[in-house]
Design a protein around this motif. Structure first.
Motif, PDB file in Angstrom:
ATOM      1  N   TYR A   1      -8.432  -3.162   2.663  1.00 56.36           N
ATOM      2  CA  TYR A   1      -7.701  -3.028   1.397  1.00 56.36           C
ATOM      3  C   TYR A   1      -7.180  -4.368   0.880  1.00 56.36           C
ATOM      4  O   TYR A   1      -7.056  -5.344   1.615  1.00 56.36           O
ATOM      5  CB  TYR A   1      -6.530  -2.068   1.587  1.00 56.36           C
ATOM      6  CG  TYR A   1      -6.952  -0.694   2.051  1.00 56.36           C
ATOM      7  CD1 TYR A   1      -7.611   0.181   1.182  1.00 56.36           C
ATOM      8  CD2 TYR A   1      -6.711  -0.270   3.360  1.00 56.36           C
ATOM      9  CE1 TYR A   1      -7.999   1.438   1.613  1.00 56.36           C
ATOM     10  CE2 TYR A   1      -7.109   0.985   3.791  1.00 56.36           C
ATOM     11  CZ  TYR A   1      -7.755   1.838   2.912  1.00 56.36           C
ATOM     12  OH  TYR A   1      -8.151   3.071   3.337  1.00 56.36           O
TER      13      TYR A   1
ATOM     14  N   THR B   1      -3.633  -6.363   5.021  1.00 55.15           N
ATOM     15  CA  THR B   1      -3.915  -6.410   3.584  1.00 55.15           C
ATOM     16  C   THR B   1      -3.471  -7.737   2.991  1.00 55.15           C
ATOM     17  O   THR B   1      -4.182  -8.338   2.169  1.00 55.15           O
ATOM     18  CB  THR B   1      -3.214  -5.232   2.872  1.00 55.15           C
ATOM     19  OG1 THR B   1      -3.750  -3.997   3.359  1.00 55.15           O
ATOM     20  CG2 THR B   1      -3.387  -5.299   1.364  1.00 55.15           C
TER      21      THR B   1
ATOM     22  N   LEU C   1       0.865  -1.186   0.000  1.00 50.03           N
ATOM     23  CA  LEU C   1       0.000   0.000   0.000  1.00 50.03           C
ATOM     24  C   LEU C   1       0.895   1.226   0.000  1.00 50.03           C
ATOM     25  O   LEU C   1       2.109   1.121   0.196  1.00 50.03           O
ATOM     26  CB  LEU C   1      -0.891   0.047   1.257  1.00 50.03           C
ATOM     27  CG  LEU C   1      -1.816  -1.116   1.590  1.00 50.03           C
ATOM     28  CD1 LEU C   1      -2.338  -0.962   3.017  1.00 50.03           C
ATOM     29  CD2 LEU C   1      -2.988  -1.153   0.617  1.00 50.03           C
TER      30      LEU C   1
ATOM     31  N   LEU D   1      -4.353   5.863   3.650  1.00 54.74           N
ATOM     32  CA  LEU D   1      -3.931   4.651   2.968  1.00 54.74           C
ATOM     33  C   LEU D   1      -4.585   4.552   1.599  1.00 54.74           C
ATOM     34  O   LEU D   1      -5.779   4.813   1.447  1.00 54.74           O
ATOM     35  CB  LEU D   1      -4.296   3.412   3.792  1.00 54.74           C
ATOM     36  CG  LEU D   1      -3.522   3.195   5.095  1.00 54.74           C
ATOM     37  CD1 LEU D   1      -4.073   1.990   5.831  1.00 54.74           C
ATOM     38  CD2 LEU D   1      -2.037   3.036   4.831  1.00 54.74           C
ATOM     39  N   CYS D   2      -3.797   4.160   0.605  1.00 53.18           N
ATOM     40  CA  CYS D   2      -4.315   3.993  -0.759  1.00 53.18           C
ATOM     41  C   CYS D   2      -3.836   2.669  -1.319  1.00 53.18           C
ATOM     42  O   CYS D   2      -2.677   2.266  -1.121  1.00 53.18           O
ATOM     43  CB  CYS D   2      -3.839   5.131  -1.667  1.00 53.18           C
ATOM     44  SG  CYS D   2      -4.428   6.769  -1.209  1.00 53.18           S
ATOM     45  N   GLU D   3      -4.703   1.975  -2.040  1.00 50.59           N
ATOM     46  CA  GLU D   3      -4.315   0.760  -2.729  1.00 50.59           C
ATOM     47  C   GLU D   3      -3.458   1.109  -3.934  1.00 50.59           C
ATOM     48  O   GLU D   3      -3.536   2.218  -4.484  1.00 50.59           O
ATOM     49  CB  GLU D   3      -5.559  -0.022  -3.148  1.00 50.59           C
ATOM     50  CG  GLU D   3      -6.310  -0.603  -1.956  1.00 50.59           C
ATOM     51  CD  GLU D   3      -7.650  -1.210  -2.338  1.00 50.59           C
ATOM     52  OE1 GLU D   3      -7.898  -2.371  -1.980  1.00 50.59           O
ATOM     53  OE2 GLU D   3      -8.458  -0.514  -2.990  1.00 50.59           O
TER      54      GLU D   3
END
Length: 556
Positions: free
Chosen positions: A190, A74, A41, A48-50
């Protein structure tokens, strides 16, 4: 025009430029050589971003691997998705009635599977081989937003009725679903961008189900050691059966009960089950005339204090006279307290305890002598004697609570038959749905956040910040000894997250958005959104939950 399409990205204090629309995965690839662990990530300005998402603004990025909690979560989530896809492929969708992730067990997840197939190691070997085949193909894990109504219909058709039921309680008009080579599912949290990231796993038969072995946050590149506590597993399994008996095995079923006005009967039934269990423990102790020391240990926020009081009540009902002993009174004086690698006092290690004085006092009590017990003055950092004398007569037992009570080194001079050891923990068996488990640590953290705020004036940010250190202490000083206990007591209550929601939610909203703890606070807030709240009006004053929300009849 070309300059407008170039965006500034700051990583580790260094500024870089990338074209607008560049995927975070592409950016992460430039920094992968700096990390021995896969980047799973990115943290973009505290969010938080994928990795499939794309750059759309100037920002600061921090790469997240499985060495961090969001990263390992994740990885686990993605591995479960891969397992489910492979299981359905191998067994045949038409033959699978249900595959459910039940709970975590020693660096692994325990699962149950039902259907017209034989669950044996040969089947698991084929499923694992299929997982590795899918991993090698680097198949994309795709995410899309669909209307909640469409998602409910989708999961009903797929036979995933608990997911459909859960989503029917969602206020949001849309939900995110993930697909992998035609297999669609809903996950809380995620995912990695494709199957090539999921390489470290193993499948083994265990009891009446099987385990998905996984790496640990400490070393994400190899499988964690699988040494499950059979006693903890048995208590988890028995608790699962109790939940099923109350028709509350998952959040959807719990919400249905609450929405139909059935919360109070559920509360009273589960409290009655817990009281019976405590009564059974007291009866067992009463049948062992040599037992004089009842040793109670468990991780933070397990409800040890209330349990000790309730057990003492049941012991009295069995004709015994219990006396509480707090092992905290046997801390060594502050000037002799060991320090950890950071130079801070280590209050949780066995070295912080005056083991010899404790053993001397307890041995003398066992011989029938009169002993003056100490009181630790935490302000002065030293032990004091204030005339607290005790002598054990026939029928007297000591109820001793402390972090090292299961460690025989702490009670080395006491005969084995004189001790009855109890391991207590909040072992939640309630799950979001069949494929999304609720970590027991999350429930304990919610308990701790509310109690810290109510009794110590601590913010949620402070509690969250301290939690990893608390967990390390548990891993070192409590968990290794849990199988030495005579019995395991599960302090989790089916209804407790619904009860805690109105208490904890506003506290979590107080965590500053620019703090490191905000990511965890946001995750917990999203988790609480799945639950319908219940009021505290009908929670018994003797309930273990009163230790955390207040209003109980015990002095805790």
């Amino acid at each position: 025009m070309e300059e407008k399409n170039m965006l500034k990205v700051t990583v580790d204090g260094a500024e870089h430029t990338y074209p607008r629309g560049t995927s975070y995965r592409r950016i992460a690839a430039d920094f992968q050589k700096n990390s021995p662990y896969d980047i799973l990530l990115v943290n973009r300005d505290g969010k938080l971003c994928e990795l499939h998402k794309v750059l759309d603004r100037d920002c600061s990025l921090r790469m997240v691997t499985a060495r961090e909690k969001p990263g390992i979560q994740t990885y686990e989530r993605s591995a479960v998705f891969l397992l489910l896809k492979a299981f359905y492929d191998v067994a045949g969708r038409e033959n699978v009635e249900r595959v459910s992730v039940e709970y975590s067990l020693s660096s692994a997840l325990f699962l149950l599977a039902k259907g017209s197939f034989t669950l044996d190691q040969a089947l698991l070997d084929r499923v694992e081989a299929r997982m590795r085949e899918l991993s090698a193909q680097a198949l994309p894990i795709e995410k899309r937003s669909v209307s909640t109504d469409d998602a409910v219909e989708l999961f009903q058709k797929a036979g995933l009725f608990h997911k459909a039921q859960l989503l029917s309680f969602r206020i949001n008009s849309h939900v995110n679903v993930y697909s992998l080579d035609g297999f669609v599912d809903y996950f809380y949290g995620y995912m990695v961008p494709d199957t090539s990231y999921i390489r470290c796993f193993g499948l083994e038969l265990f009891e009446n189900g099987f385990v998905l072995r996984l790496p640990t946050q400490k070393d994400p590149n190899q499988l964690g050691e699988f040494r499950p506590s059979r006693k903890v597993f048995r208590e988890l399994y028995d608790s699962t059966l109790r939940s099923q008996a109350l028709n509350a095995s998952n959040v959807a079923e719990l919400n249905t009960i609450i929405s139909q006005g059935g919360a109070t009967p559920l509360i009273l039934a589960h409290e009655a089950m817990m009281e019976k269990k405590i009564g059974d423990i007291a009866a067992e102790i009463a049948q062992r005339p040599d037992v004089r020391f009842i040793m109670i240990a468990g991780p933070s926020s397990s409800g040890k204090t209330t349990f000790s009081h309730r057990l003492s009540t049941q012991l009295r009902a069995c004709g015994l006279r219990p006396y509480p002993i707090a092992t905290d009174n046997y801390f060594v004086n502050r000037d002799k307290t060991p320090r950890d690698e950071n130079g801070n006092y280590d209050f949780e290690g066995l070295g912080a305890m005056d083991v010899e004085q404790f053993n001397s006092d307890m041995s003398r009590l066992l011989k029938g002598e009169t002993v003056e017990l100490p009181t630790f003055n935490f302000k002065k950092g030293m032990r004091e004697y204030n005339g607290n004398f005790l002598r054990l007569n026939e029928g007297d037992v000591l109820v001793i609570e402390g972090i090292h009570c299961l460690n025989d080194q702490f009670t080395h001079s006491l005969p084995k038959e004189s001790k009855y050891k109890i391991y207590i923990s909040c072992l939640t068996t309630l799950n979001v749905d069949d494929h999304n488990r609720i970590p027991t640590t999350d429930v304990r953290l919610l308990r701790r956040i509310e109690r810290d705020a109510r009794t110590r004036g601590h913010s949620a940010q402070a509690t969250i910040k301290m939690w990893p250190s608390v967990r390390r202490g548990e891993e070192e000083n409590i968990f290794p000894f849990q199988d030495s206990a005579d019995t395991v007591f599960n302090s989790a209550l089916i209804y407790e997250t619904s009860l805690l929601k109105p208490y904890v939610q506003p506290i979590l909203f107080g965590v500053p958005r620019d703090s490191e703890e905000f990511i965890e606070a946001k995750r917990l807030l999203k988790f609480l959104n799945y639950f319908l709240p219940i009021p505290a009006d009908n929670i018994p004053k003797t309930s273990l939950m009163r230790e955390f929300i207040g209003g109980g009849c015990y002095h805790v």
